[in-house]
Scaffold this motif. Structure first.
Motif, PDB file in Angstrom:
ATOM      1  N   ARG A  62       3.685  -9.025   5.936  1.00  0.00           N
ATOM      2  CA  ARG A  62       4.130  -7.674   6.300  1.00  0.00           C
ATOM      3  C   ARG A  62       4.814  -6.982   5.112  1.00  0.00           C
ATOM      4  NH1 ARG A  62       3.308  -6.547  11.303  1.00  0.00           N
ATOM      5  NH2 ARG A  62       4.819  -4.899  11.528  1.00  0.00           N
ATOM      6  N   LYS A  63       5.591  -7.748   4.327  1.00  0.00           N
ATOM      7  CA  LYS A  63       6.216  -7.175   3.123  1.00  0.00           C
ATOM      8  C   LYS A  63       5.131  -6.684   2.163  1.00  0.00           C
ATOM      9  CE  LYS A  63      10.267 -10.188   2.867  1.00  0.00           C
ATOM     10  NZ  LYS A  63      10.873 -11.269   2.064  1.00  0.00           N
ATOM     11  N   GLY A  64       4.094  -7.504   1.986  1.00  0.00           N
ATOM     12  CA  GLY A  64       3.002  -7.131   1.102  1.00  0.00           C
ATOM     13  C   GLY A  64       2.289  -5.867   1.576  1.00  0.00           C
ATOM     14  N   ILE A  65       2.073  -5.766   2.871  1.00  0.00           N
ATOM     15  CA  ILE A  65       1.418  -4.576   3.434  1.00  0.00           C
ATOM     16  C   ILE A  65       2.268  -3.338   3.169  1.00  0.00           C
ATOM     17  CG2 ILE A  65       0.758  -3.444   5.596  1.00  0.00           C
ATOM     18  CD1 ILE A  65      -1.259  -5.535   4.822  1.00  0.00           C
ATOM     19  N   LYS A  66       3.583  -3.459   3.369  1.00  0.00           N
ATOM     20  CA  LYS A  66       4.464  -2.304   3.137  1.00  0.00           C
ATOM     21  C   LYS A  66       4.422  -1.870   1.671  1.00  0.00           C
ATOM     22  CE  LYS A  66       7.674  -3.176   6.897  1.00  0.00           C
ATOM     23  NZ  LYS A  66       9.002  -3.629   7.301  1.00  0.00           N
ATOM     24  N   LYS A  67       4.503  -2.843   0.764  1.00  0.00           N
ATOM     25  CA  LYS A  67       4.451  -2.515  -0.666  1.00  0.00           C
ATOM     26  C   LYS A  67       3.082  -1.930  -1.037  1.00  0.00           C
ATOM     27  CE  LYS A  67       7.873  -5.973  -1.951  1.00  0.00           C
ATOM     28  NZ  LYS A  67       8.103  -7.294  -2.549  1.00  0.00           N
ATOM     29  N   ASN A  68       2.049  -2.500  -0.478  1.00  0.00           N
ATOM     30  CA  ASN A  68       0.691  -2.017  -0.711  1.00  0.00           C
ATOM     31  C   ASN A  68       0.557  -0.557  -0.271  1.00  0.00           C
ATOM     32  OD1 ASN A  68      -2.042  -2.597  -1.502  1.00  0.00           O
ATOM     33  ND2 ASN A  68      -2.578  -2.606   0.652  1.00  0.00           N
ATOM     34  N   ASN A  69       1.077  -0.255   0.892  1.00  0.00           N
ATOM     35  CA  ASN A  69       0.996   1.109   1.425  1.00  0.00           C
ATOM     36  C   ASN A  69       1.822   2.109   0.615  1.00  0.00           C
ATOM     37  OD1 ASN A  69      -0.766   0.323   3.419  1.00  0.00           O
ATOM     38  ND2 ASN A  69       0.821   0.090   4.975  1.00  0.00           N
ATOM     39  N   LYS A  70       2.822   1.608  -0.095  1.00  0.00           N
ATOM     40  CA  LYS A  70       3.637   2.479  -0.951  1.00  0.00           C
ATOM     41  C   LYS A  70       3.080   2.567  -2.370  1.00  0.00           C
ATOM     42  CE  LYS A  70       7.956   1.794   1.535  1.00  0.00           C
ATOM     43  NZ  LYS A  70       9.312   1.252   1.486  1.00  0.00           N
ATOM     44  N   GLY A  71       1.952   1.897  -2.603  1.00  0.00           N
ATOM     45  CA  GLY A  71       1.347   1.936  -3.924  1.00  0.00           C
ATOM     46  C   GLY A  71       1.975   0.976  -4.911  1.00  0.00           C
ATOM     47  N   ARG A  72       2.779   0.041  -4.429  1.00  0.00           N
ATOM     48  CA  ARG A  72       3.435  -0.949  -5.295  1.00  0.00           C
ATOM     49  C   ARG A  72       2.578  -2.222  -5.323  1.00  0.00           C
ATOM     50  NH1 ARG A  72       8.986  -1.603  -2.698  1.00  0.00           N
ATOM     51  NH2 ARG A  72       9.120  -3.258  -4.253  1.00  0.00           N
ATOM     52  N   PHE A  73       1.376  -2.074  -5.867  1.00  0.00           N
ATOM     53  CA  PHE A  73       0.370  -3.126  -5.801  1.00  0.00           C
ATOM     54  C   PHE A  73       0.781  -4.393  -6.544  1.00  0.00           C
ATOM     55  CE2 PHE A  73      -1.896   0.984  -5.534  1.00  0.00           C
ATOM     56  CZ  PHE A  73      -2.316   0.880  -4.216  1.00  0.00           C
TER      57      PHE A  73
END
Length: 163
Positions: A62-73
């Motif tokens: 879930r942390k990864g998804i949130k960062k992904n959605n914020k463009g913090r790949f």
């Protein structure tokens, strides 16, 4: 900045049967204590358990998804790696996720994690690593439509640039 990152969700509809059975059991238990509110209390208990299971166990995912959605790949990659290794270590949780996590997803968390790592590497411009992760996804999940599509796109781009 909120990035428009594509999300693919597919439901394994047959896995909803155990969910209804679990909810029925909870309603039955509540019926023993409070027959008038058993339906409401059983449904609320199911929702609370479902929320807790989906938010506590796959928290790195879930942390990864949130960062992904914020463009913090770049930051998301380590969270997806942690998620992958957690579910690799505890394969039974992922295999029986329709009961252990009350998740009806057709995709396992490991498959999603590998695909997301490949996607993140592509977004930060590391096509070689991206391709490696999509190939690893296909090694573990030969029927992965997401990995096949991504590799087809990468190969088409590589072939076009080679010409």
């Amino acid at each position: 900045m909120n990035s428009r990152v594509p999300t693919v969700k597919q439901t394994n509809w047959i896995s909803l049967i155990p969910h209804f059975i679990i909810m029925g059991i909870l309603i039955f238990i509540w019926y023993q204590f409070n027959p008038e509110k058993a339906l409401l209390l059983g449904a609320m208990t199911y929702l609370i358990i479902s929320f807790l299971l989906r938010n506590l166990i796959p928290r790195d995912h879930r942390k990864g998804i949130k960062k992904n959605n914020k463009g913090r790949f770049k930051d998301a990659i380590s969270d997806f790696e942690k998620s992958y290794y957690f579910f690799k270590k505890h394969e039974w949780i992922d295999k029986y996720r329709f009961i252990t996590l009350l998740s009806s997803s057709k995709f396992s968390y490991r498959e999603i994690a590998l695909g997301n790592i490949g996607f993140c590497y592509a977004q930060i411009g590391n096509g070689k690593k991206s391709k490696e992760y999509y190939e690893k996804t296909l090694e573990e999940f030969p029927e992965s439509v997401l990995a096949k599509s991504a590799l087809n796109m990468i190969n088409a781009i590589e072939n076009k640039s080679a010409q």
